[in-house]
Design a protein around this motif. Structure first.
Motif, PDB file in Angstrom:
ATOM      1  N   MET A 296       0.957  -1.138   0.120  1.00  0.00           N
ATOM      2  CA  MET A 296       0.001   0.097   0.013  1.00  0.00           C
ATOM      3  C   MET A 296       0.789   1.330   0.072  1.00  0.00           C
ATOM      4  N   VAL A 297       0.569   2.156  -0.884  1.00  0.00           N
ATOM      5  CA  VAL A 297       1.105   3.404  -0.884  1.00  0.00           C
ATOM      6  C   VAL A 297       0.161   4.605  -0.547  1.00  0.00           C
ATOM      7  N   ILE A 298       0.316   5.289   0.453  1.00  0.00           N
ATOM      8  CA  ILE A 298      -0.344   6.508   0.934  1.00  0.00           C
ATOM      9  C   ILE A 298       0.037   7.716   0.472  1.00  0.00           C
ATOM     10  N   ILE A 299      -0.751   8.450  -0.409  1.00  0.00           N
ATOM     11  CA  ILE A 299       0.027   9.930  -0.915  1.00  0.00           C
ATOM     12  C   ILE A 299      -1.040  10.805  -0.196  1.00  0.00           C
ATOM     13  N   ASP A 300      -0.653  11.645   0.738  1.00  0.00           N
ATOM     14  CA  ASP A 300      -1.277  12.726   1.383  1.00  0.00           C
ATOM     15  C   ASP A 300      -0.699  14.215   1.208  1.00  0.00           C
ATOM     16  N   PRO A 301      -0.613  14.590  -0.003  1.00  0.00           N
ATOM     17  CA  PRO A 301       0.115  15.740  -0.376  1.00  0.00           C
ATOM     18  C   PRO A 301      -0.418  17.176   0.466  1.00  0.00           C
ATOM     19  N   PRO A 302       0.579  18.105   0.391  1.00  0.00           N
ATOM     20  CA  PRO A 302       0.025  19.369   0.820  1.00  0.00           C
ATOM     21  C   PRO A 302      -0.382  20.157  -0.475  1.00  0.00           C
ATOM     22  N   VAL A 303      -1.035  21.142  -0.449  1.00  0.00           N
ATOM     23  CA  VAL A 303      -1.451  21.809  -1.867  1.00  0.00           C
ATOM     24  C   VAL A 303      -0.281  22.557  -2.349  1.00  0.00           C
ATOM     25  N   PHE A 304       0.845  22.951  -1.505  1.00  0.00           N
ATOM     26  CA  PHE A 304       2.087  23.427  -2.097  1.00  0.00           C
ATOM     27  C   PHE A 304       2.981  23.074  -1.060  1.00  0.00           C
ATOM     28  N   TYR A 318       0.578  16.520  -9.158  1.00  0.00           N
ATOM     29  CA  TYR A 318       0.221  15.246  -8.563  1.00  0.00           C
ATOM     30  C   TYR A 318       0.149  14.177  -9.506  1.00  0.00           C
ATOM     31  N   PRO A 319      -0.316  14.561 -10.768  1.00  0.00           N
ATOM     32  CA  PRO A 319      -0.249  13.342 -11.997  1.00  0.00           C
ATOM     33  C   PRO A 319       1.257  12.561 -11.943  1.00  0.00           C
ATOM     34  N   ALA A 320       2.124  13.575 -12.060  1.00  0.00           N
ATOM     35  CA  ALA A 320       3.674  12.823 -12.124  1.00  0.00           C
ATOM     36  C   ALA A 320       4.082  12.127 -11.012  1.00  0.00           C
ATOM     37  N   LEU A 321       3.547  12.586  -9.871  1.00  0.00           N
ATOM     38  CA  LEU A 321       4.020  11.904  -8.676  1.00  0.00           C
ATOM     39  C   LEU A 321       3.129  10.643  -8.380  1.00  0.00           C
ATOM     40  N   ILE A 322       1.948  10.657  -8.775  1.00  0.00           N
ATOM     41  CA  ILE A 322       1.147   9.441  -8.830  1.00  0.00           C
ATOM     42  C   ILE A 322       1.755   8.109  -9.894  1.00  0.00           C
ATOM     43  N   LYS A 330       2.830  -3.231  -5.540  1.00  0.00           N
ATOM     44  CA  LYS A 330       3.166  -4.454  -6.039  1.00  0.00           C
ATOM     45  C   LYS A 330       1.785  -4.813  -6.816  1.00  0.00           C
ATOM     46  N   LYS A 331       1.594  -5.640  -7.659  1.00  0.00           N
ATOM     47  CA  LYS A 331       0.523  -6.015  -8.524  1.00  0.00           C
ATOM     48  C   LYS A 331      -0.499  -6.530  -7.499  1.00  0.00           C
ATOM     49  N   GLY A 332      -1.845  -5.912  -7.471  1.00  0.00           N
ATOM     50  CA  GLY A 332      -2.989  -6.248  -6.432  1.00  0.00           C
ATOM     51  C   GLY A 332      -2.836  -5.364  -5.279  1.00  0.00           C
ATOM     52  N   GLY A 333      -1.651  -4.359  -5.344  1.00  0.00           N
ATOM     53  CA  GLY A 333      -1.751  -3.628  -4.219  1.00  0.00           C
ATOM     54  C   GLY A 333      -2.492  -2.480  -4.356  1.00  0.00           C
ATOM     55  N   SER A 334      -2.449  -1.446  -3.330  1.00  0.00           N
ATOM     56  CA  SER A 334      -3.528  -0.395  -3.608  1.00  0.00           C
ATOM     57  C   SER A 334      -2.640   1.084  -3.313  1.00  0.00           C
ATOM     58  N   LEU A 335      -2.963   2.076  -3.873  1.00  0.00           N
ATOM     59  CA  LEU A 335      -2.878   3.465  -3.646  1.00  0.00           C
ATOM     60  C   LEU A 335      -3.737   4.081  -2.777  1.00  0.00           C
ATOM     61  N   VAL A 336      -3.590   4.808  -2.008  1.00  0.00           N
ATOM     62  CA  VAL A 336      -4.630   5.711  -1.085  1.00  0.00           C
ATOM     63  C   VAL A 336      -4.117   7.167  -1.433  1.00  0.00           C
ATOM     64  N   LEU A 337      -4.951   7.713  -2.059  1.00  0.00           N
ATOM     65  CA  LEU A 337      -4.572   9.178  -2.627  1.00  0.00           C
ATOM     66  C   LEU A 337      -5.584  10.090  -1.995  1.00  0.00           C
ATOM     67  N   ASP A 355      -7.656   9.530 -15.830  1.00  0.00           N
ATOM     68  CA  ASP A 355      -6.645   9.940 -16.945  1.00  0.00           C
ATOM     69  C   ASP A 355      -5.360   9.505 -16.486  1.00  0.00           C
ATOM     70  N   VAL A 356      -4.863   9.526 -15.493  1.00  0.00           N
ATOM     71  CA  VAL A 356      -3.580   9.160 -15.028  1.00  0.00           C
ATOM     72  C   VAL A 356      -3.295   7.807 -15.366  1.00  0.00           C
ATOM     73  N   PHE A 357      -4.170   6.976 -14.684  1.00  0.00           N
ATOM     74  CA  PHE A 357      -4.202   5.334 -14.983  1.00  0.00           C
ATOM     75  C   PHE A 357      -4.185   4.882 -16.154  1.00  0.00           C
ATOM     76  N   ARG A 358      -5.050   5.441 -17.016  1.00  0.00           N
ATOM     77  CA  ARG A 358      -5.311   5.229 -18.539  1.00  0.00           C
ATOM     78  C   ARG A 358      -4.007   5.609 -19.479  1.00  0.00           C
ATOM     79  N   LYS A 359      -3.418   6.446 -19.012  1.00  0.00           N
ATOM     80  CA  LYS A 359      -2.258   6.902 -19.718  1.00  0.00           C
ATOM     81  C   LYS A 359      -1.054   5.948 -19.304  1.00  0.00           C
ATOM     82  N   THR A 360      -1.076   5.532 -18.318  1.00  0.00           N
ATOM     83  CA  THR A 360      -0.005   4.419 -18.062  1.00  0.00           C
ATOM     84  C   THR A 360      -0.057   3.207 -18.565  1.00  0.00           C
ATOM     85  N   GLY A 361      -1.371   2.858 -18.644  1.00  0.00           N
ATOM     86  CA  GLY A 361      -1.689   1.456 -19.388  1.00  0.00           C
ATOM     87  C   GLY A 361      -1.854   0.461 -18.317  1.00  0.00           C
ATOM     88  N   CYS A 362      -2.093   0.697 -17.023  1.00  0.00           N
ATOM     89  CA  CYS A 362      -2.064  -0.309 -16.182  1.00  0.00           C
ATOM     90  C   CYS A 362      -3.528  -0.493 -15.768  1.00  0.00           C
TER      91      CYS A 362
END
Length: 396
Positions: A296-304, A318-322, A330-337, A355-362
């Motif tokens: 699991m990867v948690i991304i809890d970013p500030p606005v700036f 944010y898109p590039a960071l994701i 890992k495959k089957g893992g999760s992102l908490v955004l 949009d981000v995930f579709r562009k990555t093809g995963c």
């Protein structure tokens, strides 16, 4: 305050309908004739000489002030503000008696009837956050009204979201007792420290629903990477919910020290976790080069935020960071955004992620959604959803 002392402003019929219906943000383009008043000035809005609303002037990012009341007898004075604070306290009566939480949002801007200001409660202490100079210039009357409505406050602090004085973004003591150097609070049973006198207020007040999900086993038996981990609250919730281990990355050593102290408060040995004071992109580069994968990867970013490597802007970066973080899941893992800004709606956040995930093809699946808890009252007429939002994404 006498009604005759207020400047009367004629507004358009369309604006009159909008404000009468409850929309809280003032726009000077709605004025029939131009009026350049002073920040903090109370004004009386009319349409064809009929009363519409009281408002105050204040330049903010996307409005020129806020509507105060749409009833003519509700003159904006100390008694008016006392009633607002009293109603806010009544709405949150149950929070004062919760055994597992003693810090919450006491007053939430336009949701409680006064845009431009929020008030947070920390175990007996109240922190006023002023979002604009206009409402800040009325602070003396607000503090008098608050003292009348909430006479049992241990102490009052203020925080400014604009620069009018040195260290404007730090809190300062206003009245009552001074808080301990490190004030211990509870969030869903987790013990966390805040330093009101030093302006360290991160206490995950708006993340309690997400914290509950982690406490309930969302991260059970998982290795969790927490980016922008700050005080460690989400990692502590994950560990209390059965996580195997957490890796915490934040920019400053101060954040890592605070996280370590919070781990210890909750019976978790900080030395058994990883605490890295590092730019998150640098850590993701490191993880990718060493083929490290997380459940699991948690991304809890500030606005700036600004670092030695540059700046991070939620709306731009944010898109590039994701995409970078995806390489460590890992495959089957999760992102908490998460996203914590009203300028990005939940719908827009979903579109961004799709949009981000579709562009990555995963392959991916958008899962549970978490927003701010019920003490973060909203004005539905404002057409702005919860500032805090979090989406869980399962990665195929």
């Amino acid at each position: 305050m006498e009604i005759q002392n207020l400047k009367t402003i004629e507004i358009t019929k369309q604006a009159a309908r909008k404000y009468s219906d409850g929309y809280p943000r003032l726009n000077v383009r709605d004025f029939v004739e131009r009026y350049a008043g002073a920040d903090g000035e109370f004004i009386r809005l009319v349409c064809e000489k009929s009363f519409v609303a009281y408002a105050y002037l204040a330049k903010q990012r996307n409005n020129d002030g806020w509507i105060l009341a749409t009833k003519e007898q509700a003159v904006p004075n100390q008694e008016f503000f006392r009633k607002l604070f009293t109603m806010a306290q009544i709405r949150r009566k149950a929070f004062y008696y919760q055994a597992e939480t003693n810090a919450f949002r006491f007053f939430n801007g336009a949701g409680d009837g006064l845009g431009g200001i929020t008030i947070d409660y920390y175990a007996g202490y109240y922190v006023f956050t002023f979002d604009n100079k206009g409402i800040y210039y009325q602070r003396a009357e607000l503090y008098r009204a608050f003292a009348e409505a909430v006479p049992d406050a241990n102490g009052v602090y203020e925080k400014l979201q604009f620069n009018v004085q040195k260290d404007a973004l730090k809190t300062q003591h206003v009245s009552g007792q001074t808080a301990p150097e490190k004030l211990e609070i509870l969030q869903e049973g987790l013990r966390l420290q805040v330093a009101l006198n030093a302006g360290m207020l991160e206490a995950s007040l708006d993340k309690r629903v997400l914290m509950n999900a982690l406490l309930d086993g969302r991260a059970a038996a998982k290795i969790v990477l927490n980016l922008f981990s700050d005080d460690g609250a989400l990692s502590i919730a994950a560990m209390r919910g059965g996580a195997f281990k957490t890796v915490n990355v934040d920019l400053t050593a101060k954040a890592m020290k605070q996280a370590a102290e919070n781990f210890t408060l909750n019976g978790i040995t900080p030395e058994k976790q990883e605490l890295r004071a590092l730019d998150v992109t640098s850590y993701l580069d490191y993880a990718q080069k060493h083929h490290i994968k997380y459940d699991m990867v948690i991304i809890d970013p500030p606005v700036f935020v600004r670092s030695k490597r540059g700046t991070f802007s939620l709306t731009k970066d944010y898109p590039a960071l994701i995409v970078a973080a995806l390489k460590t899941v890992k495959k089957g893992g999760s992102l908490v955004l998460t996203a914590n800004t009203p300028t990005l709606t939940l719908k827009q956040f979903k579109v961004l992620l799709t949009d981000v995930f579709r562009k990555t093809g995963c392959s991916f699946e958008l899962g549970d959604i978490f927003t701010a808890p019920e003490d973060f009252v909203l004005n539905k007429k404002e057409h702005v959803g919860s500032a805090f939002k979090s989406i869980v994404v399962t990665v195929g």
